[in-house]
Design a protein around this motif. Structure first.
Motif, short mmCIF file in Angstrom:
data_model
loop_
_atom_site.label_atom_id
_atom_site.label_comp_id
_atom_site.label_asym_id
_atom_site.label_seq_id
_atom_site.Cartn_x
_atom_site.Cartn_y
_atom_site.Cartn_z
N LEU A 163 -5.70 1.61 0.17
CA LEU A 163 -4.95 2.67 -0.52
C LEU A 163 -5.58 2.91 -1.89
CD1 LEU A 163 -2.50 4.50 -1.20
CD2 LEU A 163 -1.22 2.42 -1.76
N HIS A 164 -6.11 4.11 -2.09
CA HIS A 164 -6.69 4.47 -3.38
C HIS A 164 -5.71 5.39 -4.10
CE1 HIS A 164 -11.10 3.48 -2.45
NE2 HIS A 164 -10.39 3.04 -1.43
N ILE A 165 -5.42 5.08 -5.37
CA ILE A 165 -4.53 5.97 -6.12
C ILE A 165 -5.17 6.35 -7.45
CG2 ILE A 165 -2.39 5.06 -5.08
CD1 ILE A 165 -1.86 3.60 -7.72
N ASN A 166 -4.75 7.49 -7.95
CA ASN A 166 -5.24 7.94 -9.25
C ASN A 166 -4.17 8.86 -9.85
OD1 ASN A 166 -7.03 8.26 -11.37
ND2 ASN A 166 -8.23 9.88 -10.36
N SER A 167 -4.26 9.12 -11.14
CA SER A 167 -3.44 10.19 -11.69
C SER A 167 -4.41 11.22 -12.24
CB SER A 167 -2.56 9.68 -12.83
OG SER A 167 -1.98 10.81 -13.46
N ILE A 168 -4.20 12.48 -11.88
CA ILE A 168 -5.12 13.51 -12.40
C ILE A 168 -4.45 14.35 -13.48
CG2 ILE A 168 -6.67 13.57 -10.41
CD1 ILE A 168 -5.14 16.05 -9.46
N ALA A 245 4.00 -2.10 -6.55
CA ALA A 245 3.91 -3.56 -6.64
C ALA A 245 5.22 -4.18 -6.13
CB ALA A 245 3.63 -3.99 -8.07
N ALA A 246 6.35 -3.55 -6.49
CA ALA A 246 7.65 -4.08 -6.04
C ALA A 246 7.75 -4.04 -4.52
CB ALA A 246 8.78 -3.28 -6.66
N LEU A 247 7.11 -3.03 -3.91
CA LEU A 247 7.14 -2.90 -2.45
C LEU A 247 6.04 -3.74 -1.77
CD1 LEU A 247 7.72 0.96 -2.37
CD2 LEU A 247 9.30 -0.75 -1.43
N GLU A 248 5.28 -4.44 -2.61
CA GLU A 248 4.15 -5.26 -2.13
C GLU A 248 3.13 -4.44 -1.35
OE1 GLU A 248 5.22 -9.13 -0.59
OE2 GLU A 248 7.08 -9.09 -1.73
N ILE A 249 2.87 -3.25 -1.86
CA ILE A 249 1.84 -2.40 -1.24
C ILE A 249 0.58 -2.51 -2.09
CG2 ILE A 249 1.23 -0.01 -0.67
CD1 ILE A 249 4.20 0.53 -0.22
N PRO A 250 -0.49 -3.08 -1.54
CA PRO A 250 -1.71 -3.24 -2.35
C PRO A 250 -2.41 -1.90 -2.56
CG PRO A 250 -2.00 -4.14 -0.11
CD PRO A 250 -0.61 -3.61 -0.18
N TYR A 251 -2.97 -1.69 -3.76
CA TYR A 251 -3.67 -0.42 -4.03
C TYR A 251 -4.86 -0.67 -4.95
CZ TYR A 251 -1.11 -0.89 -8.42
OH TYR A 251 -0.61 -1.36 -9.61
N LEU A 252 -5.77 0.30 -4.93
CA LEU A 252 -6.90 0.29 -5.85
C LEU A 252 -6.78 1.52 -6.73
CD1 LEU A 252 -9.55 -0.03 -3.03
CD2 LEU A 252 -9.35 -1.69 -4.87
N TYR A 264 -2.86 19.82 -6.99
CA TYR A 264 -2.37 18.49 -7.39
C TYR A 264 -2.17 18.32 -8.89
CZ TYR A 264 -3.16 17.11 -2.58
OH TYR A 264 -3.11 17.03 -1.22
N THR A 265 -1.16 17.52 -9.23
CA THR A 265 -0.89 17.11 -10.61
C THR A 265 -0.48 15.64 -10.53
OG1 THR A 265 1.42 17.73 -10.29
CG2 THR A 265 0.04 19.34 -11.41
N ASN A 266 -0.72 14.88 -11.58
CA ASN A 266 -0.32 13.46 -11.61
C ASN A 266 -0.85 12.68 -10.41
OD1 ASN A 266 2.24 14.91 -13.18
ND2 ASN A 266 1.41 13.09 -14.15
N THR A 267 0.04 12.07 -9.63
CA THR A 267 -0.40 11.14 -8.58
C THR A 267 -1.26 11.82 -7.50
OG1 THR A 267 1.70 10.04 -8.87
CG2 THR A 267 0.43 9.43 -6.92
N ALA A 268 -2.43 11.20 -7.23
CA ALA A 268 -3.25 11.61 -6.07
C ALA A 268 -3.54 10.33 -5.31
CB ALA A 268 -4.54 12.25 -6.55
N PHE A 269 -3.53 10.38 -4.00
CA PHE A 269 -3.83 9.15 -3.25
C PHE A 269 -4.50 9.43 -1.92
CE2 PHE A 269 -0.51 9.04 0.05
CZ PHE A 269 0.40 9.96 -0.43
N GLU A 270 -5.18 8.43 -1.43
CA GLU A 270 -5.80 8.51 -0.10
C GLU A 270 -5.70 7.14 0.54
OE1 GLU A 270 -9.12 11.98 -0.48
OE2 GLU A 270 -9.88 10.00 0.09
N ILE A 271 -5.53 7.14 1.84
CA ILE A 271 -5.60 5.86 2.57
C ILE A 271 -6.84 5.95 3.45
CG2 ILE A 271 -4.44 4.31 4.19
CD1 ILE A 271 -1.78 5.28 3.02
#
Ligand code: HAM
Length: 423
Positions: A163-168, A245-252, A264-271
């Motif tokens: 799981l890759h996350i970013n904020s744009i 983190a509370a949901l124990e979902i690992p991310y990069l 898109y604004t703020n959160t962007a993600f890809e799995i």
């Protein structure tokens, strides 16, 4: 072979032998969406071209190069949907779903169309499962949709996902970053591919996820958006990470992740599932707080994602995670002559009424041919009605597993077969 007898490039048939894979994935999706409180929405496969121009952005590859756009017989410009977020937003506005001030949690499964060079995992007609949450600005909504995608893959058994996350950022802080990025890349313009040179002043963020080696090299050391977020955007991003983190979902945290659509604004993600190679993104999404307003509605926050179902199935196949279809009891009815068919179709109907898969010969074949078919069908029981059986009003019911055969009165055959299933 005649060209018209071949599916068009980038499209494929889903044949009866494979449909169980799709049904499996779709039933897990529907169960999970019900559990999370998401309702299904179905919108048309084509829309007014302007919706996508305005919604997705005309400097994106999807709009500039990949849309199936045509003029209909009434002279209107129509586009086969390349994605469904803009269309769901159109429907939300048309039907004034915002009127009730509620959060709308929607999901869809359907075909999308993009004119791109087909390769493994990339098609011109492909299927997406997507969700859109409209009316929720809390970072808890971001964490919920990411959680839904993550839980879907976990429920299906998939491993090795990233799981890759970013904020744009948003309309306040992104312009400052955009300017920094333009200044950074102007110095290296000659190292950029033609597409990125064209993007430099229009859509410089896209240079960051260009796959060309020269652009990758040129973007080493580029300013990171996360260093330019305003306090509000930074706070939101921190909250999303805290909830994950509370949901124990690992991310990069991946500062190159900018996504290919403009809304898109703020959160962007890809799995991603890296073994799929170049087409490793099985899910992509993010927040789009400006989109509803951009297409003409009241200011409404939104967040969602879409999963490419062909890619998901490829990943599931690689990990051997698709269960064979459940084997319900199968019966094949063998008949000789029209009177026997009359009894046969009645027995067939009784069996089907009780939920037993039952089939009868539809080609007037010989008894031998029909027995062969029973074998091919993997029938558990064969019900045989020939001249003797017609005289006795009893069918010969053969258990194909142990070869045992019993004569059962016509009216009792279905009870006999369903009763024996309980033994
Ligand atoms: P997208 O990243 O363009 O986002 O597509 C989502 C997913 O659809 C991709 O990660 C990929 O799995 C699949 N996909 C895209 N193009 C193809 C293709 N040509 N062949 C096969 N699979 C493909 C969107 O579409 C956004 N509407 C997602 C979204 C919803 N964002 C917010 N809400």
């Amino acid at each position: 072979m005649l060209r018209i007898l071949q599916a068009l490039r980038g499209t494929q048939d889903i044949l009866p032998d494979n449909i169980y894979k799709w049904n499996h994935v779709e039933s897990v999706i529907k169960e999970l969406c019900a559990l999370y409180g998401y309702s299904e929405i179905r919108t048309p496969m084509f829309e007014d071209t302007k919706l996508f121009l305005r919604g997705i952005g005309d400097t994106t590859d999807v709009v500039a190069k990949e849309m199936y756009t045509f003029e209909d017989r009434g002279g209107r410009s129509i586009t086969l949907r390349p994605e469904n977020t803009a269309a769901v937003v159109r429907s939300y506005l048309e039907h004034k779903l915002y009127g009730d001030q509620q959060v709308h949690k929607l999901f869809y499964i359907g075909s999308m169309f993009r004119y791109d060079r087909p390769q493994a995992g990339r098609y011109r007609e492909f299927h997406q499962f997507g969700v859109e949450v409209l009316g929720a600005s809390s970072p808890a909504a971001d964490a919920e949709v990411i959680n839904l995608a993550y839980t879907l893959f976990k429920t299906l058994g998939l491993k090795e996902l990233e799981l890759h996350i970013n904020s744009i950022g948003d309309y306040k802080c992104r312009p400052i970053y955009r300017q920094k990025l333009i200044e950074f890349f102007e110095e290296k313009e000659d190292q950029l591919c033609d597409d990125c040179q064209a993007r430099l002043h229009k859509n410089p963020l896209r240079i960051l996820d260009c796959k060309e080696d020269s652009c990758r090299r040129a973007s080493a050391g580029a300013p990171k958006i996360t260093d330019y977020l305003c306090d509000e955007c930074e706070k939101k991003f921190e909250a999303v990470k805290r909830y994950l983190a509370a949901l124990e979902i690992p991310y990069l945290v991946d500062s190159r992740l900018v996504r290919g659509l403009d809304y898109y604004t703020n959160t962007a993600f890809e799995i991603q599932y890296p073994p799929l190679g170049a087409q490793s993104a099985i899910c992509g999404g993010g927040r789009y707080d400006g989109l509803v307003e951009d297409v003409g509605g009241p200011s409404t926050p939104g967040i969602g994602f879409a999963v490419g179902l062909e890619r998901l199935l490829l990943a599931l196949e690689m990990q051997k995670l698709i269960p064979e279809p459940a084997n319900r009891k199968k019966v094949y009815i063998v008949t000789l002559g029209e009177d026997a068919v009359v009894e046969g179709i009645k027995i067939q109907q009784h069996l089907r009424d009780k939920g037993v898969i039952a089939e009868i010969d539809l080609q007037d074949r010989s008894i031998k041919g029909q027995m062969k078919q029973a074998g091919k069908n993997n029938a558990e029981y064969t019900v045989i009605i020939g001249a003797n059986e017609m005289e006795k009003k009893e069918a010969a019911v053969k258990n194909m597993e142990n070869g045992k055969q019993q004569d059962i009165p016509f009216l009792k055959v279905s009870d006999f077969i369903t009763g024996s299933s309980r033994q």
